[in-house]
Design an enzyme around this catalytic site. Structure first.
Site, PDB file in Angstrom:
ATOM      1  N   ASP A 110       0.047  14.423  16.863  1.00  0.00           N
ATOM      2  CA  ASP A 110       0.470  14.389  15.460  1.00  0.00           C
ATOM      3  C   ASP A 110      -0.753  14.371  14.543  1.00  0.00           C
ATOM      4  O   ASP A 110      -0.798  13.628  13.565  1.00  0.00           O
ATOM      5  CB  ASP A 110       1.354  13.174  15.201  1.00  0.00           C
ATOM      6  CG  ASP A 110       2.126  13.287  13.894  1.00  0.00           C
ATOM      7  OD1 ASP A 110       2.300  14.424  13.409  1.00  0.00           O
ATOM      8  OD2 ASP A 110       2.552  12.251  13.356  1.00  0.00           O
ATOM      9  N   LEU A 153       0.820  -1.211   0.000  1.00  0.00           N
ATOM     10  CA  LEU A 153       0.000   0.000   0.000  1.00  0.00           C
ATOM     11  C   LEU A 153       0.852   1.259   0.000  1.00  0.00           C
ATOM     12  O   LEU A 153       0.524   2.238  -0.659  1.00  0.00           O
ATOM     13  CB  LEU A 153      -0.930   0.011   1.217  1.00  0.00           C
ATOM     14  CG  LEU A 153      -2.015  -1.066   1.257  1.00  0.00           C
ATOM     15  CD1 LEU A 153      -2.785  -0.992   2.563  1.00  0.00           C
ATOM     16  CD2 LEU A 153      -2.959  -0.937   0.075  1.00  0.00           C
ATOM     17  N   GLY A 208       7.135   4.000   4.152  1.00  0.00           N
ATOM     18  CA  GLY A 208       7.614   5.158   4.881  1.00  0.00           C
ATOM     19  C   GLY A 208       9.115   5.092   5.087  1.00  0.00           C
ATOM     20  O   GLY A 208       9.842   4.409   4.348  1.00  0.00           O
ATOM     21  N   GLY A 209       9.574   5.806   6.114  1.00  0.00           N
ATOM     22  CA  GLY A 209      11.001   5.829   6.374  1.00  0.00           C
ATOM     23  C   GLY A 209      11.549   4.490   6.818  1.00  0.00           C
ATOM     24  O   GLY A 209      12.560   4.001   6.295  1.00  0.00           O
ATOM     25  N   GLU A 268       6.846  -0.535   6.009  1.00  0.00           N
ATOM     26  CA  GLU A 268       6.066  -0.827   4.813  1.00  0.00           C
ATOM     27  C   GLU A 268       4.676  -1.267   5.247  1.00  0.00           C
ATOM     28  O   GLU A 268       4.540  -2.014   6.218  1.00  0.00           O
ATOM     29  CB  GLU A 268       6.715  -1.936   3.979  1.00  0.00           C
ATOM     30  CG  GLU A 268       8.054  -1.567   3.380  1.00  0.00           C
ATOM     31  CD  GLU A 268       8.677  -2.716   2.612  1.00  0.00           C
ATOM     32  OE1 GLU A 268       9.625  -2.475   1.863  1.00  0.00           O
ATOM     33  OE2 GLU A 268       8.204  -3.864   2.787  1.00  0.00           O
ATOM     34  N   VAL A 269       3.670  -0.805   4.518  1.00  0.00           N
ATOM     35  CA  VAL A 269       2.289  -1.149   4.834  1.00  0.00           C
ATOM     36  C   VAL A 269       1.744  -2.003   3.695  1.00  0.00           C
ATOM     37  O   VAL A 269       1.748  -1.577   2.537  1.00  0.00           O
ATOM     38  CB  VAL A 269       1.416   0.101   5.042  1.00  0.00           C
ATOM     39  CG1 VAL A 269      -0.006  -0.302   5.401  1.00  0.00           C
ATOM     40  CG2 VAL A 269       2.002   0.987   6.130  1.00  0.00           C
TER      41      VAL A 269
END
Length: 697
Positions: free
Chosen positions: A518, A394, A397-398, A401-402
């Protein structure tokens, strides 16, 4: 008889003599009618036929017995007693002296009499009588001379009668029959239950086998579907590369950079734009020439002598031809229509360009996703934790993983976030990251609200990676929606803010309360991918727990200063001093105001075109003392007032989450009543003004 005694083993003979001599001497020679019961007791001799001392003559004894302390009493004459003396009883002249029993004789009779005609006490079950009968029976079975053996019986009184005994026996037998019947019933029930258990066990094994087959088939179908979707996505991406554009690698000196190249769709639009611009320039040039040919007005009618000159100028060239007034207006109207048409065409080109830009953003995002998926180690549909089947990536990121995955146990789609640590990190940094992730898991696991993404599971893959399993939402986040559509209507934005505030209210009602810290469009998921549906809040990685140990009257210390997204943080988070700043749930209130402003106007209220580094260096948020509203698009005064209440500079003057949840702008009935009150007051004021003016007139 003496010969038989002589045939005994010497050792056994000695033991027998020592036994009987000790018993007889202890009582004296006058009391030698000691009973045989000690000799014939159960287990005292072997199963061989008993040899009595009478079977052995006295003169065949070749060795003396050992001395006995009772021998001095037992010697009445020149020789000792015979063994046969110990089997003789004085008929009724004395009492029995059996050391094994110690029971005085009560009745004497022959063995035949004692066995065939037992006393009444024995028939009634006296324990002593039964013992005597058993002793006599043992003696008669081992003796060859029953005439010389006498049995002693003791009569005892018992309360039991034969009727009572028979009744007891019948009751016992009936109870025994009932118990046996009950046991039989229980055994049958037990057998039935065991049979049912076996059947259920077989059924369970059959169901498990069927379930495993179904799960295996589901995995196979899901993998096949995922592969087909991947192929379709790559084919579409290749087609869009020509239409929308692609990345090309360009060399700059010793380094290589990726540069975007537009496709033919953008090139065609650029050509159309250039054509429209060229036509506009040509029309403007012709309009300037037309102005030069504009005939004079009626007040400025040329004299008649100029008519030949006019014809002469016509013969010189068309550019110097003077037009009549009707011709001039006709030509001017044509130029205006052409300019209007070009303007409309230019607007259509601009709309198409914006649409293509949105499609190009999706295309670029898909290209990056495919590139990251091809380079991922989880691209081949592994099953994590024997439960979660990974389908496709999907996002990335840093450090995570999604993946979209399928829960084989619960039969539902989930989002699996795989956290991968850098192998070059120190162990201390890895431990801190893992501790931070565990803290996020503990916070998120306890939350249960329809406007908050649920966290289902958490597990480790290896020493450098672990996973969190989240609720899966089909749509994109609010940040992607704003990039695609720039802004939204006030009703849609207000609906989103109402749901966000509802989730924040829940976070502050639980114990201990939680500050999200956030909150931003990227952490607000649109369930249906549109602005008119439900939303869910996610990402509690920077959340703060307001427990009693850390939270005081003026808030809690901000230990993670510098983290977060600067455009959505309030000024108190940027204050630098000897002690860390104090924060409260008013941080989330500021974030709500910024998000609402961005949804309405398509840009951030502070630091819109700045990077996070520029915001930090230029103290942009610290200087954000007042919010400014652009004239367009039009926004209601209530919405502007709501944003101002959220973006109050001093946290002491800013409303908190509970006050935000009860704000009139977010309550439809109150907002309508307030608006109606305002309208009625304006109507009353206008009526009074009109009456005053009429009175003055």
């Amino acid at each position: 008889m003496m010969e038989e005694l002589h045939s005994l083993d010497p050792r056994r003979q000695e033991l027998l003599e020592a036994r009987f001599t000790g018993v007889g001497v202890a009582k004296g020679s006058g009391h030698n009618e000691s009973s045989n019961q000690s000799l014939c007791s159960v287990g005292s001799l072997s199963d061989k036929e008993l040899e009595t001392p009478e079977k052995k003559s006295n003169d065949q004894r070749t060795r003396k017995r050992k001395g006995d302390p009772f021998d001095s009493q037992g010697k009445g004459g020149g020789r000792g007693h015979k063994i046969s003396d110990y089997f003789e009883f004085a008929g009724g002249s004395g009492t029995g002296t059996s050391p094994a029993r110690g029971i005085p004789p009560v009745a004497r009779s022959s063995p035949q009499h004692s066995l065939s005609n037992p006393p009444a006490a024995v028939q009634q079950g006296s324990p002593s009588s039964i013992s005597s009968v058993n002793t006599d029976h043992s003696h008669t079975s081992t003796s060859h001379k029953p005439a010389s053996i006498h049995t002693q019986h003791r009569a005892s009184q018992s309360e039991l009668t034969m009727e009572k005994l028979a009744a007891l026996e019948s009751s016992k037998s009936s109870d025994l029959e009932k118990k046996e019947g009950r046991i039989d019933d229980l055994l049958r029930v037990n057998c039935d239950l065991r049979r049912q258990i076996d059947e259920q066990q077989k059924m369970l094994e059959w169901c498990k086998e069927r379930l495993n087959k179904c799960v295996t088939m589901s995995k196979k179908l899901l993998i096949e579907k995922s592969k087909q979707e991947k192929i379709a996505c790559r084919e579409k991406s290749m087609q869009d590369r020509l239409r929308l554009g692609h990345f090309t690698t360009v060399r700059h000196g010793a380094s290589f950079t990726e540069q975007w190249t537009d496709g033919y769709a953008f090139q065609n639009l650029v050509k159309q734009q250039e054509r429209v611009n060229g036509q506009r320039e040509e029309i403007e040039r012709q309009r300037k020439l037309l102005i030069k040919k504009k005939p004079p007005s009626a007040s400025q009618t040329p004299p008649p002598n100029l008519e030949p000159n006019k014809r002469k100028s016509k013969s010189n060239g068309a550019e110097n031809e003077m037009l009549s007034l009707a011709e001039y207006h006709e030509q001017e109207e044509i130029f205006k229509l052409r300019l209007g048409h070009l303007k409309k065409e230019e607007a259509e080109i601009q709309v198409e360009l914006e649409r293509l830009e949105r499609v190009r953003n999706l295309h670029i995002r898909e290209l990056k996703r495919i590139h990251n998926e091809d380079n991922s180690q989880f691209k081949d549909h592994p099953t994590l934790n024997d439960r979660y089947l990974l389908l496709h990536l999907l996002g990335r990121g840093g450090f995570s993983e999604v993946y979209k995955a399928f829960d084989l146990t619960e039969q539902r789609y989930v989002a699996v976030k795989i956290h991968q640590l850098n192998k070059n990190w120190r162990d201390e940094k890895k431990e801190n990251y893992h501790k931070h992730a565990c803290r996020e898991y503990r916070i998120h696991k306890e939350l249960d609200h329809p406007r908050i993404v649920k966290l289902y599971d958490y597990f480790s893959l290896d020493t450098d990676s672990f996973c969190t399993v989240l609720e899966y939402c089909e749509g994109n986040d609010l940040d992607f929606y704003l990039k695609q559509h720039k802004l939204m209507s006030e009703k849609e934005a207000r609906s989103i803010i109402m749901q966000v505030v509802n989730a924040l209210k829940y976070l502050n009602e639980i114990r201990p309360p939680i500050i999200h810290y956030d909150l931003k469009p990227g952490n607000i998921l649109l369930v249906n991918g549109t602005a008119c549906g439900e939303i869910k809040i996610t990402d509690f990685g920077l959340s703060k727990i307001m427990d009693d140990d850390n939270y005081g009257v003026d808030g809690m210390e901000l230990t993670s200063q510098g983290a977060g997204t600067y455009w959505y943080l309030p000024p108190e988070c940027f204050v630098v001093g000897k002690e860390p700043p104090k924060i409260s749930n008013k941080v989330d209130v500021w974030s709500v105001g910024v998000i609402f402003y961005q949804c309405l106007y398509g840009k951030k209220p502070f630091g819109h075109n700045q990077s996070q580094q520029d915001i930090l260096q230029e103290n942009t948020i610290l200087k954000a003392t007042e919010v400014q509203f652009p004239p367009k698009p039009g926004v209601s005064p209530e919405a502007k007032a709501f944003i101002r209440r959220c973006l109050v500079y001093r946290k002491e003057d800013r409303i908190d989450v509970h006050q935000l949840a009860s704000d009139p702008y977010l309550l439809p009935h109150i907002r309508k009543s307030v608006a109606a009150t305002g309208n009625s007051s304006m109507a009353v004021a206008s009526t009074s003004n009109s009456s005053n003016s009429s009175a003055s007139n």
